[in-house]
Design an enzyme around this catalytic site. Structure first.
Site, PDB file in Angstrom:
ATOM      1  N   CYS A  18      16.781  -2.341   0.410  1.00 31.09           N
ATOM      2  CA  CYS A  18      17.285  -2.106   1.769  1.00 31.09           C
ATOM      3  C   CYS A  18      17.242  -3.396   2.588  1.00 31.09           C
ATOM      4  O   CYS A  18      16.178  -3.998   2.760  1.00 31.09           O
ATOM      5  CB  CYS A  18      16.445  -1.025   2.446  1.00 31.09           C
ATOM      6  SG  CYS A  18      16.701  -0.900   4.228  1.00 31.09           S
TER       7      CYS A  18
ATOM      8  N   CYS B 273      14.812  -3.291   5.509  1.00 30.96           N
ATOM      9  CA  CYS B 273      13.420  -3.449   5.076  1.00 30.96           C
ATOM     10  C   CYS B 273      13.124  -4.913   4.804  1.00 30.96           C
ATOM     11  O   CYS B 273      12.078  -5.439   5.197  1.00 30.96           O
ATOM     12  CB  CYS B 273      13.170  -2.623   3.816  1.00 30.96           C
ATOM     13  SG  CYS B 273      13.391  -0.842   4.006  1.00 30.96           S
TER      14      CYS B 273
END
Length: 367
Positions: A287, A290
């Site tokens: 991600c 993230c």
């Protein structure tokens, strides 16, 4: 580029390393506007590259703002995996320590940055880059999603035009170019190219030719083939492709962070009374959001290590995604939860701002 210098003033900087970037410095000087230049010193550059940096500083009368990797992180990487682990398991982890995290620190002090990316520079990853964009991965000084503007002034310029411009303007160039090096990075990961080879073939030549990025321009990478919706196996250190290969190393690696297993976070969630409050990020290593908050979260864990707040992570993609959605309020990645000391139900962090100060304010308000 002139508009970027005018609009953002001292809060925009040119990211400098190679031929395209020195062309941008030359143009910035021609505008007559003040400008800043920063560069990433990984500690593994060729001697010729350091000589090039020095020549550029003297030629333009500027001081390049060098960003260095964290010495403790480099030491841990080398001690655990050796000096040349990237030849065996890929360059992403080393680049993340030596380049991506220092870049993240540099960009947190800016509203915009200027790069020398060209579309023809790496057809596999850069063919669709726009001239101006909201940076899809990194955060600027205000923190949070869409807080940083990214300018790619030479996106539509062909390589031969850059190489015609440089001698015409009599600007410094890296002497390695005369030895067949076109795209230049760290010494162990760069080699000269042969006639007829694309310039990017001299970088990370032992890896997939379609993934010639180090993470500085992670937003260029397409996620095609990645199991984004929980049908991967959820194990190991990477995101699974449809062919079973692994492309993304794990993130949020720090001695100040506790990596929670499924059983560990289940036990934490069931406790009605805890010895310490916990802050836990639910994440997926592929991600981009993230990845963007990794530096902030690790820094927060460092700040909280002497407090009575535990900081943890739980990988919630793959087989764990259904559980995380049902039991841990997972909506999207990353999801950040605070488990109070005397409360069963965790509190979900409500903001898109994931800088250290915002996260610390959240913790301080609840502990």
């Amino acid at each position: 580029m002139d508009k970027a210098l005018e609009k953002f003033g001292n809060d925009v900087a040119i990211a400098f390393s190679g031929a395209e970037d020195v062309a941008l410095i030359e143009y910035a000087k021609l505008t007559g506007r003040p400008f800043r230049v920063f560069s990433l010193d990984t500690g593994r550059l060729n001697p010729e590259t350091y000589q090039f940096f020095d020549a550029v500083e003297k030629h333009y009368g500027i001081h390049i703002e060098y960003m260095f990797p964290d010495a403790v992180e480099v030491q841990a990487l080398v001690r655990n995996k050796g000096l040349f682990s990237f030849y065996e398991d890929g360059h992403q982890e080393c680049c993340r320590v030596r380049k991506v995290r220092p870049l993240r620190r540099a960009l947190k002090g800016l509203q915009a940055w200027i790069t020398g990316q060209r579309k023809d520079q790496s057809p596999g990853t850069r063919s669709e880059i726009p001239v101006v964009q909201v940076d899809p991965v990194f955060e600027g000084m205000e923190g949070g999603i869409e807080s940083l503007v990214k300018w790619n002034p030479v996106a539509n310029v062909e390589g031969r035009d850059i190489w015609n411009f440089l001698p015409a303007m009599d600007v410094p160039v890296n002497s390695l170019h005369l030895k067949g090096y076109i795209s230049i990075g760290c010494e162990p990961c760069t080699r000269p190219i042969l006639p007829g080879q694309h310039e990017r073939e001299g970088r990370w030549w032992w890896e997939d030719a379609k993934a010639k990025e180090c993470g500085l321009h992670k937003g260029n990478m397409k996620e095609e083939g990645v199991h984004l919706h929980g049908n991967g196996n959820g194990n190991g250190n990477g995101a699974s492709l449809s062919n079973g290969s692994t492309i993304v190393a794990d993130i949020f690696n720090s001695q100040n962070l506790v990596s929670l297993s499924r059983a560990g976070i289940e036990n934490l969630a069931k406790l009605e009374s805890r010895k310490e409050p916990w802050l836990v990020v639910l994440y997926a290593p592929w991600c981009q959001f993230c990845q963007a908050m990794e530096g902030s979260y690790i820094e927060l864990a460092e700040k909280l290590k002497e407090s009575r707040v535990k900081v943890g992570k739980f990988r919630a993609d793959g087989d764990q995604k259904g559980f995380a959605k049902q039991e841990l309020q997972l909506g999207s990645f990353p999801t950040i939860l605070f488990f109070p000391k005397h409360s069963l139900k965790p509190i979900k962090y409500p903001s898109d701002k994931r800088d250290v100060d915002s996260l610390m304010a959240f913790v301080n308000a609840l502990r």
